[in-house]
Motif scaffolding. Sequence first.
Motif, PDB file in Angstrom:
ATOM      1  N   ARG B  92      31.176  36.963 -61.901  1.00  0.00           N
ATOM      2  CA  ARG B  92      30.523  37.108 -60.606  1.00  0.00           C
ATOM      3  C   ARG B  92      29.909  38.488 -60.416  1.00  0.00           C
ATOM      4  O   ARG B  92      28.788  38.606 -59.917  1.00  0.00           O
ATOM      5  CB  ARG B  92      31.495  36.836 -59.469  1.00  0.00           C
ATOM      6  CG  ARG B  92      30.798  36.912 -58.111  1.00  0.00           C
ATOM      7  CD  ARG B  92      31.737  36.532 -56.999  1.00  0.00           C
ATOM      8  NE  ARG B  92      31.076  36.512 -55.710  1.00  0.00           N
ATOM      9  CZ  ARG B  92      31.110  37.529 -54.854  1.00  0.00           C
ATOM     10  NH1 ARG B  92      31.719  38.655 -55.181  1.00  0.00           N
ATOM     11  NH2 ARG B  92      30.512  37.423 -53.687  1.00  0.00           N
ATOM     12  N   SER B  93      30.602  39.530 -60.819  1.00  0.00           N
ATOM     13  CA  SER B  93      30.000  40.845 -60.573  1.00  0.00           C
ATOM     14  C   SER B  93      28.776  41.054 -61.466  1.00  0.00           C
ATOM     15  O   SER B  93      27.816  41.691 -61.049  1.00  0.00           O
ATOM     16  CB  SER B  93      31.016  41.977 -60.668  1.00  0.00           C
ATOM     17  OG  SER B  93      31.528  42.052 -61.954  1.00  0.00           O
ATOM     18  N   ARG B  96      26.084  39.186 -59.715  1.00  0.00           N
ATOM     19  CA  ARG B  96      25.663  39.960 -58.554  1.00  0.00           C
ATOM     20  C   ARG B  96      24.705  41.072 -58.981  1.00  0.00           C
ATOM     21  O   ARG B  96      23.685  41.311 -58.345  1.00  0.00           O
ATOM     22  CB  ARG B  96      26.903  40.578 -57.919  1.00  0.00           C
ATOM     23  CG  ARG B  96      26.957  40.549 -56.429  1.00  0.00           C
ATOM     24  CD  ARG B  96      28.407  40.699 -55.995  1.00  0.00           C
ATOM     25  NE  ARG B  96      28.659  41.983 -55.346  1.00  0.00           N
ATOM     26  CZ  ARG B  96      28.338  42.261 -54.082  1.00  0.00           C
ATOM     27  NH1 ARG B  96      27.759  41.373 -53.328  1.00  0.00           N
ATOM     28  NH2 ARG B  96      28.593  43.426 -53.568  1.00  0.00           N
ATOM     29  N   ALA B  97      25.054  41.727 -60.088  1.00  0.00           N
ATOM     30  CA  ALA B  97      24.211  42.820 -60.577  1.00  0.00           C
ATOM     31  C   ALA B  97      22.861  42.283 -61.058  1.00  0.00           C
ATOM     32  O   ALA B  97      21.854  42.978 -60.998  1.00  0.00           O
ATOM     33  CB  ALA B  97      24.917  43.567 -61.701  1.00  0.00           C
ATOM     34  N   ALA B  98      22.843  41.036 -61.533  1.00  0.00           N
ATOM     35  CA  ALA B  98      21.595  40.450 -62.037  1.00  0.00           C
ATOM     36  C   ALA B  98      21.029  39.456 -61.020  1.00  0.00           C
ATOM     37  O   ALA B  98      20.220  38.600 -61.370  1.00  0.00           O
ATOM     38  CB  ALA B  98      21.848  39.748 -63.367  1.00  0.00           C
ATOM     39  N   ARG B  99      21.451  39.601 -59.776  1.00  0.00           N
ATOM     40  CA  ARG B  99      21.127  38.599 -58.747  1.00  0.00           C
ATOM     41  C   ARG B  99      19.635  38.255 -58.693  1.00  0.00           C
ATOM     42  O   ARG B  99      19.281  37.099 -58.505  1.00  0.00           O
ATOM     43  CB  ARG B  99      21.612  39.105 -57.385  1.00  0.00           C
ATOM     44  CG  ARG B  99      21.316  38.199 -56.201  1.00  0.00           C
ATOM     45  CD  ARG B  99      22.007  36.861 -56.330  1.00  0.00           C
ATOM     46  NE  ARG B  99      21.559  35.915 -55.328  1.00  0.00           N
ATOM     47  CZ  ARG B  99      20.502  35.137 -55.473  1.00  0.00           C
ATOM     48  NH1 ARG B  99      19.776  35.199 -56.575  1.00  0.00           N
ATOM     49  NH2 ARG B  99      20.151  34.300 -54.524  1.00  0.00           N
ATOM     50  N   ILE B 100      18.787  39.251 -58.849  1.00  0.00           N
ATOM     51  CA  ILE B 100      17.363  38.952 -58.673  1.00  0.00           C
ATOM     52  C   ILE B 100      16.778  38.285 -59.913  1.00  0.00           C
ATOM     53  O   ILE B 100      15.639  37.841 -59.885  1.00  0.00           O
ATOM     54  CB  ILE B 100      16.525  40.186 -58.263  1.00  0.00           C
ATOM     55  CG1 ILE B 100      16.299  41.128 -59.435  1.00  0.00           C
ATOM     56  CG2 ILE B 100      17.162  40.940 -57.119  1.00  0.00           C
ATOM     57  CD1 ILE B 100      15.231  42.158 -59.119  1.00  0.00           C
ATOM     58  N   TRP B 107      23.335  31.331 -58.934  1.00  0.00           N
ATOM     59  CA  TRP B 107      24.161  32.238 -58.147  1.00  0.00           C
ATOM     60  C   TRP B 107      25.182  31.460 -57.317  1.00  0.00           C
ATOM     61  O   TRP B 107      26.364  31.787 -57.275  1.00  0.00           O
ATOM     62  CB  TRP B 107      23.302  33.129 -57.247  1.00  0.00           C
ATOM     63  CG  TRP B 107      24.123  33.783 -56.179  1.00  0.00           C
ATOM     64  CD1 TRP B 107      24.098  33.525 -54.848  1.00  0.00           C
ATOM     65  CD2 TRP B 107      25.144  34.784 -56.374  1.00  0.00           C
ATOM     66  NE1 TRP B 107      25.029  34.291 -54.193  1.00  0.00           N
ATOM     67  CE2 TRP B 107      25.684  35.067 -55.102  1.00  0.00           C
ATOM     68  CE3 TRP B 107      25.653  35.447 -57.485  1.00  0.00           C
ATOM     69  CZ2 TRP B 107      26.706  35.989 -54.913  1.00  0.00           C
ATOM     70  CZ3 TRP B 107      26.681  36.361 -57.300  1.00  0.00           C
ATOM     71  CH2 TRP B 107      27.189  36.640 -56.028  1.00  0.00           C
ATOM     72  N   GLU B 108      24.745  30.412 -56.664  1.00  0.00           N
ATOM     73  CA  GLU B 108      25.659  29.668 -55.802  1.00  0.00           C
ATOM     74  C   GLU B 108      26.737  28.962 -56.621  1.00  0.00           C
ATOM     75  O   GLU B 108      27.893  28.884 -56.200  1.00  0.00           O
ATOM     76  CB  GLU B 108      24.886  28.691 -54.911  1.00  0.00           C
ATOM     77  CG  GLU B 108      24.179  29.427 -53.790  1.00  0.00           C
ATOM     78  CD  GLU B 108      23.398  28.529 -52.840  1.00  0.00           C
ATOM     79  OE1 GLU B 108      23.767  27.347 -52.727  1.00  0.00           O
ATOM     80  OE2 GLU B 108      22.435  29.019 -52.235  1.00  0.00           O
ATOM     81  N   ASN B 111      29.151  31.701 -57.484  1.00  0.00           N
ATOM     82  CA  ASN B 111      29.865  32.207 -56.313  1.00  0.00           C
ATOM     83  C   ASN B 111      30.872  31.195 -55.777  1.00  0.00           C
ATOM     84  O   ASN B 111      32.009  31.524 -55.466  1.00  0.00           O
ATOM     85  CB  ASN B 111      28.845  32.587 -55.233  1.00  0.00           C
ATOM     86  CG  ASN B 111      29.452  33.461 -54.165  1.00  0.00           C
ATOM     87  OD1 ASN B 111      30.237  34.349 -54.468  1.00  0.00           O
ATOM     88  ND2 ASN B 111      29.112  33.195 -52.911  1.00  0.00           N
ATOM     89  N   GLU B 112      30.460  29.949 -55.704  1.00  0.00           N
ATOM     90  CA  GLU B 112      31.363  28.915 -55.196  1.00  0.00           C
ATOM     91  C   GLU B 112      32.562  28.738 -56.107  1.00  0.00           C
ATOM     92  O   GLU B 112      33.702  28.621 -55.647  1.00  0.00           O
ATOM     93  CB  GLU B 112      30.622  27.580 -55.075  1.00  0.00           C
ATOM     94  CG  GLU B 112      29.934  27.404 -53.750  1.00  0.00           C
ATOM     95  CD  GLU B 112      29.321  26.022 -53.632  1.00  0.00           C
ATOM     96  OE1 GLU B 112      29.902  25.200 -52.915  1.00  0.00           O
ATOM     97  OE2 GLU B 112      28.283  25.768 -54.277  1.00  0.00           O
ATOM     98  N   MET B 115      34.939  31.651 -55.807  1.00  0.00           N
ATOM     99  CA  MET B 115      35.762  31.583 -54.597  1.00  0.00           C
ATOM    100  C   MET B 115      36.926  30.616 -54.801  1.00  0.00           C
ATOM    101  O   MET B 115      38.063  30.889 -54.437  1.00  0.00           O
ATOM    102  CB  MET B 115      34.910  31.136 -53.403  1.00  0.00           C
ATOM    103  CG  MET B 115      33.976  32.211 -52.883  1.00  0.00           C
ATOM    104  SD  MET B 115      33.198  31.782 -51.301  1.00  0.00           S
ATOM    105  CE  MET B 115      32.083  30.496 -51.788  1.00  0.00           C
TER     106      MET B 115
END
Lengths: 476, 314
Positions: B92-93, B96-100, B107-108, B111-112, B115
């Motif tokens: 996840r991190s 997040r760092a490569a989010r774009i 991503w979802e 992330n899901e 969680m």
Amino acid sequence: MQGRGSNFDEMFDEAGNTRPAYAEYCKWYGEQPPEFLRRKNREADDAFRRTGITFNVYGEDAAEERLIPFDMVPRIITAAEWRKLSRGIEQRVRALNSFLYDLYHRQEIVRAGRLPERLLRGNDAWLANMVGFTPPGGIYTHIVGIDLVRTGPDEFFVLEDNARTPSGVSYMLENRETMMGMFPDLFSRVAVESVSNYPRRLARSLAACVPPAFTGGKPTVAVLTPGIFNSAYFEHAFLADQMGAELVEGSDLRVTDGRVQMRTTSGYKPIDVLYRRVDDEFLDPLTFNPDSVLGVPGIMDVYRSGGITIANAPGTGISDDKAIYSFMPEIVEFYTGERPLLPNVQTWRCADKDSLAYVLDNLADLVVKEVHGSGGYGMLIGPTSSRREIAAFREKLMAKPENYIAQPTLSLSTCPIYTAKGLAPRHLDLRPFVLVSPEGIDITPGGLTRVALKKGSLVVNSSQGGGTKDTWVLKD
Amino acid sequence: MLGRTANSLFWMFRYLERAENTARLLEAALRMALTRDLVTAEAEWRSVIATLGLQHAYEAAHEAYDGASVWNFVLRGPANPGNVRNMFGAVRSNARAARINISSDVWEAVNENWMKLDAMLARPVGQTSVGDVLGAIRRAGTQVHGAFDGSMLRDEGYHFSRAGTFIERADSTARILDMKYFLLLPSLSYVGSSLDTGQWEQVLRSVAGARVYSWLNAGQIEARGIVEFLVLDDRFPRSLAFCRNALRDNLAALARMHREEGRAVALMRDADTRISHLTVDQIFEAGLHEFLVDFLARNAAIAQAIAGDYRFHA
């Protein structure tokens, strides 16, 4: 559904009737089965969590991310109200840029005796190495957030100018996305101005501010973030993504051949415009804080020689100073030759002896703020503080009076939020977002509405447990 | 694309693959342990820890090799920083760092699942829930790969992600094979002898190949066939040959996009000429262990060369 208390309520008038702006919304709301609204309210939370729209909380577990609570009742502004606000905001932003230019050049306003020089001397936000330098296009603050509060039908006040690095625009956009996703039928019934092209407008506005070294073609725009542990990292990534810009950290950048370049998989590439979300003091370890690893060594030299545009310009933060804020009416008049369209909140500068005496006598009724503070930290809200808290604050105030300003506690307007027991009024403010480029000033219709979630609370900051609402500007 | 972002994508998918492979390893051991007496079950759990190279850390924290201790250690043990919970945190991190540079779908999905798994692994995992947890980890991988396949632009970010996946997968298959081979064969003279088919089945299960292998080999479980399947059968997505082919394609695509062949391509070519015409007999003749050690070293060298070629680090 009824507004209560003596405050102005956005949705209901004194008699409990729905105000015209909310008429269609309230009709729709009344038609929704309660169970449907309950379910949607839960869904909204899940949606934000799933998309990871969080902010990090400092001072706690480094990894902790929190949601900013979203309230699904919109705050609605009529077209006529918005036109008035826009004119006031535009005037103010124009004055801010002229003021910043003047401060770093001839300081006419100080020479004219309209602003005491002591506000600049010794001020941390003042950057001596910006003196005499003109940023590309003459623009200091490219992205501005003006915090507004309302106390009556025609009474909007500016609470704060955020010319340095205003945040929250991603919430404005995601709140709208969420609302449209949850209640598509609502948007076919009420004509609301769109906010979704903000990232495109931001990209265009930034690209219009290319530095002298720009050689043509498509300007390279990048967003500089302190990294994934920054409280607003989500917003930085979101904006870069939506603009089609790179999201860079200090470690990705270096200065070569008089340009700031980013390390790509195929070598170093120069950046033309840098939308930085890193504070001045961390921007360049060679010029400012030598221990910082967030910035780029040598970027200030490149900037001064015309190799890059930095948005917002270093040194801009001086205008966010709360002591300077108290001079904004004079500043607006001085640079525009007009009366300010949007008034300030009455402000006592504790540096003045008479003001200090008044403030000390009336602490229980006032809000006292640190001149350089932000985010709701280091302030006293007299009416909701205990006698001990007030006494403790009095000590701090007397020790360093020039560090503080004081304002009356305004009777901020309320707007209902959705609760398990139905609608309940809560205090709120509004942060519209403004873009500035040589092509002009562009204000997105709407903004970020922050709302206190605790009954009676006047604190709307996300760091202090506030929430947000979608903000609608109605079409004519 | 930024070098740092390429690095994030590469590692995001390495960790995702590692988490999935670890879950498969545990699933296989769990299944074997359930069909055995206590003593042999202990050997199963010991072999999981050995395959993951965690003997030292495990024995410092635990007295004995029992199922619940082992799977909790591997999944969430604080004394094991490389636990699956942390792997997902790293997925996840990095995302997040490569989010774009990843789609919202990817991503979802990340992330899901993060969680869900983070909550599942916050408390000790018991006998009754371990199956659900392992299934959830496997499905997380499947969902992310599915979202990735269906929504990502085939740009360099795609190929860095895939390169991470196949480097890690080849590493995992080679390690499992090497470890089990040692465990199962006291000496080379055992090659071809009737071995404990159950243990070989565990190897196949660890790489999700039990059913397909049986189908291809009419149920004949024997070392030679399994090694041939896991090393040389380029139809099986977790075999070394398959991972090699996929990685070769990804590197070729990256070289095309950058109009330049890096050191990784050269190392790849070098490795290819060495194994592309190998037969299983030749592998056994020269020694499977020696072959796998060489493979792992080359695999790691290619990963390092990718990081260098594409400026992952300053």
